[in-house]
Each structure stands twice: as C-alpha cells, then as structure tokens.
Motif scaffolding. Structure first.
Motif, short mmCIF file in Angstrom:
data_model
loop_
_atom_site.label_atom_id
_atom_site.label_comp_id
_atom_site.label_asym_id
_atom_site.label_seq_id
_atom_site.Cartn_x
_atom_site.Cartn_y
_atom_site.Cartn_z
N ALA A 47 20.98 -2.19 -39.54
CA ALA A 47 20.95 -2.05 -38.08
C ALA A 47 22.24 -2.60 -37.45
O ALA A 47 22.99 -3.32 -38.08
N ASN A 48 22.45 -2.24 -36.20
CA ASN A 48 23.55 -2.77 -35.39
C ASN A 48 24.92 -2.56 -36.03
O ASN A 48 25.72 -3.48 -36.16
N ARG B 275 16.19 -8.66 -32.63
CA ARG B 275 16.17 -8.45 -34.07
C ARG B 275 16.56 -9.73 -34.82
O ARG B 275 15.98 -10.06 -35.85
#
Length: 432
Positions: free
Chosen positions: A188-189, A139
C-alpha cells in the motif's frame, strides 16, 4: 502524519502469556478472532471496520495465525469496556481475541485503542494500548496494533509498520523501464522516488529509514546516490573519473557506506565516511569483490568474491584484513545479507540451473534452501529477522520480475502486491 502512543488502558488481571513457540517444525496456525472495532462516534464506522480487517490481514499473512470468520461468532462486541464473554469465544475455538475502538474527532484526529485476550485463560494479555494520529495514518495505526499483538503472542518484535523500497519495472523485457518506488510492507501507499529515464539498481535503507542509497546509470556509468526519503532530494555520494561504483550499503550506525568500486579493470570493496567523503580500500585482489553487508554490530562484513575461481561468500573484519570463506557447497553464492538478529546470512545460490534463496549460520554451517525457481535473487530481511523478501523472475521473452516473501523456515511463500513488476527490494527498519 503524526502518530502517538499511550500506555496503560485499564487491564484485567494477567496470567501466563499465550505463546506461539516458533520452531522449524510444522506450525499449526493459532486461531484468533478480530471482530470489527467499536466505532465511538457515528463517523468512525468504516474506519473501525477497515482497521480491524487490516490487523487480521497482517496476522494471517504471517502463516502463524488463522482468522476465525465473523460468521462463526456467537458474541458481538458492541462496547470496548464491556466484559468479554469468554465462553462464547472458547466455543468457536478462538485462542486469542483482539478487540478495539476507534474515534474520529473534528479536524481529522484519529484515536485507536485495543486489547488482546487469552480466551482459554480468560485473561487480558498485556496492557491495553492507544494510538493517536491523523486520519490518513489509519493504516499505520492498524499495523502498530498488529505488531503489538504479534509481539505479545510470539515473543518477537513485529514487522508490519515498516516500508520497502524497490525497483518498479514496466515495459517489455527487452526495453524495461526502471524507477525507484517505496511502499508499505504490504504494497500500500506506493510513492515513486525517481523517474524512468535512467537505470536504477540496489536501493538500500539507512538504519533509521530516512535515507536510501542506490546506484544509477544516468551519467552512463554506475554512480552511488543518497536520497532523503522525506524531501526526495539526492546527491552523488562520490565521483572519481574512470571508476564505476555500485552495490552500496549503510553501516549499522549510518555514518559509513561500504560499496564496490571498479578501477583499471579491478573491482574491490571500499568504505566511505558519508559526511567527510573520505574513503578506505578494504580489499586488494585480482578477483571481483562485491555485494558487501555489515553484521548488526558493525564489526564484520560479508561479501561475495570469485577469488577461489567461483562465486563464493567470505567474511572479513569491517576495517579489512584477510577474509574467511564460509560457503563450501555446490554452485555459486551471491548477494549475502546479514540478518538483523546476527545469527544468519541470507544469500542467492545458483546450482544445476536453478536459483535459490537460502540461509546459513555465520560460520557457514546449517545451509538451508528456502525457495527454488528459474530465477530467485536479492534477499532482504524484515526488521525482526523472521521473513525474507526477494525478487522472482519468470522465464521466457515475456518474463516478469515480481516481489515475493518467505519465512526463514521456508514456509509461507507469498507474492507481494506491487504496481507492475518489481525487483531489488530492501526492507526498512520499523518506523518510529
């Protein structure tokens, strides 16, 4: 996760760059195509598709670009080294074309390379780039590709390879649990940095993104903590009996923290050397001084104060001195944050029962509201000064806090994806 970059893939002859001129007028999004990256190896097919899609999502999310769907494609990119059929991309009105390739070696080593083309000029825009890293960092590599594309077309640095720290919120409004969380700029993450046993507020990144300042009530009084992002270890920055400290923010060199301290019923601004712990009082007034923010060069501080009788914005020298008021409109002003470009100050404004995220020049001129709602507050700047993220809370007993973003023209208002509710965002610098 390690990440490296290689310059200078073979490039075609370059022409004058394709460019979006970003102004305050209406912008027609630039149409672009980002076909699936080529999988150089049978085990990289899914990653090649995912990386191309994330690049497209980053660009489209700015409101400056419009992705052309692959159902409209005439050409297919099957080899990274094959010549581009510009006529086929011109026929579907693609002004920019992003191509790439992905390979995955044994041991999880990932390589991503890309090129950017100006379709109507029939030339490559800039030199190709190649990123290498581990598979779990795919990503970040996609964000770096998108940053490079964005920069070449707009002339500005990107902001996709960055993170946001915020207060994650769960539970009903009258019993809300709060803990610090950190995520990629697009949600995200997610990683949680604290538990929910104590109220936490106002997380702020260091200039290098490796540390976070925040305020915690775990002792019953607000105290400032500094947390190492990698190890999640933390320590109290300062502690004085009978005082409350809050609203901390790093100086641009990361060596000093400016903050508010309440003692004997009075709230003033102080700054502290983060290594020695030595502090210096910056204001001395019977009013409330809080929410300080440094200018990018570290020479000045903007803050909010009610010394005039209402909540307004002031600027003073970083070492103290007589402050100068810069807000003169109707309503109350608070939470000022200096743009990383140095030209604007974002702030929260309350007027006639509505809250706004607004910006003004550093001399107080050209004030412009960007948003309006029941409750918008706590702006934070993207690393390139193009986008502002903030907290929006909905009305009523079941109201919920969420993160939103808007660009500095007031367009492209978007909700930021989070796990549960979110408030008090702070944007990191670009990652190295």
């Amino acid at each position: 996760m390690t990440l490296g970059m290689t310059l200078g893939l073979p490039a075609q002859t370059q022409a004058a760059p394709l460019r979006i001129e970003i102004t305050e007028g209406v912008i027609e999004p630039l149409p672009f195509a980002a076909p699936d990256f080529v999988a150089e190896g049978g085990n990289a097919g899914q990653l090649a598709r995912d990386i191309a899609q994330l690049v497209a999502d980053d660009l489209s999310g700015t409101g400056l670009f419009r992705e052309i769907p692959d159902s409209a494609f005439i050409s297919r990119v099957t080899s990274f080294s094959s010549p581009v059929q510009f006529a086929d991309w011109k026929a579907i009105n693609a002004q920019a074309l992003v191509t790439g390739a992905v390979s995955l070696q044994s041991g999880g080593r990932l390589t991503v390379k890309f090129r950017l083309y100006d379709v109507f000029a029939g030339t490559e825009l800039g030199s190709g780039l190649q990123f290498t890293g581990t598979q779990d960092g795919w990503r970040r590599m996609a964000h770096k590709v998108a940053d490079a594309v964005y920069s070449r077309i707009t002339g500005e640095s990107g902001y996709f390879d960055s993170r946001v720290v915020y207060v994650s919120e769960t539970g009903p409004k009258n019993d809300r649990k709060k803990r610090l969380a950190i995520m990629d700029y697009d949600g995200a993450n997610v990683q949680f940095l604290t538990d929910s046993r104590s109220i936490v507020l106002a997380p702020r990144f260091s200039p290098t993104g490796d540390r976070i300042l925040y305020t915690s009530y775990e002792t019953g009084f607000p105290r400032i903590y500094v947390l190492d992002v990698a190890s999640v270890r933390r320590r109290v920055l300062e502690e004085q009996n009978g005082t409350m400290s809050f609203a901390p923010r790093f100086s641009p060199d990361g060596q000093t923290v400016v903050y508010s301290l309440t003692q004997g019923g009075n709230t003033d601004l102080y700054k502290m050397d983060i290594n020695s712990g030595r502090s210096q009082r910056l204001t001395s007034a019977p009013s409330i001084e809080t929410a300080p923010s440094y200018s990018p060069d570290g020479s000045r501080i903007v803050f909010e104060s009610d010394r005039s009788g209402t909540q307004q914005l002031y600027i003073m020298d970083a070492n103290g001195g007589e402050p100068r008021r810069i807000s003169f409109g109707q309503g109350q002003y608070g939470n000022p944050v200096w743009s990383p470009r140095g030209d604007l100050i974002a702030f929260t404004k309350q007027n006639k029962g509505r809250f706004h995220i607004s910006v003004m020049r550093t001399d107080g001129s050209e004030e412009r509201p960007l948003t309006s709602s029941f409750l918008d507050e706590g702006p934070t700047w993207s690393p390139n000064g193009r986008v502002i993220m903030f907290t929006r809370e909905t009305q009523g007993a079941n109201g919920k806090s969420s993160l939103y973003s808007v660009d500095i023209t007031g367009r492209n208002l978007r909700r930021v994806r989070t796990q549960g509710g979110g408030s008090d965002p702070a944007w990191s610098p670009l990652q190295e």
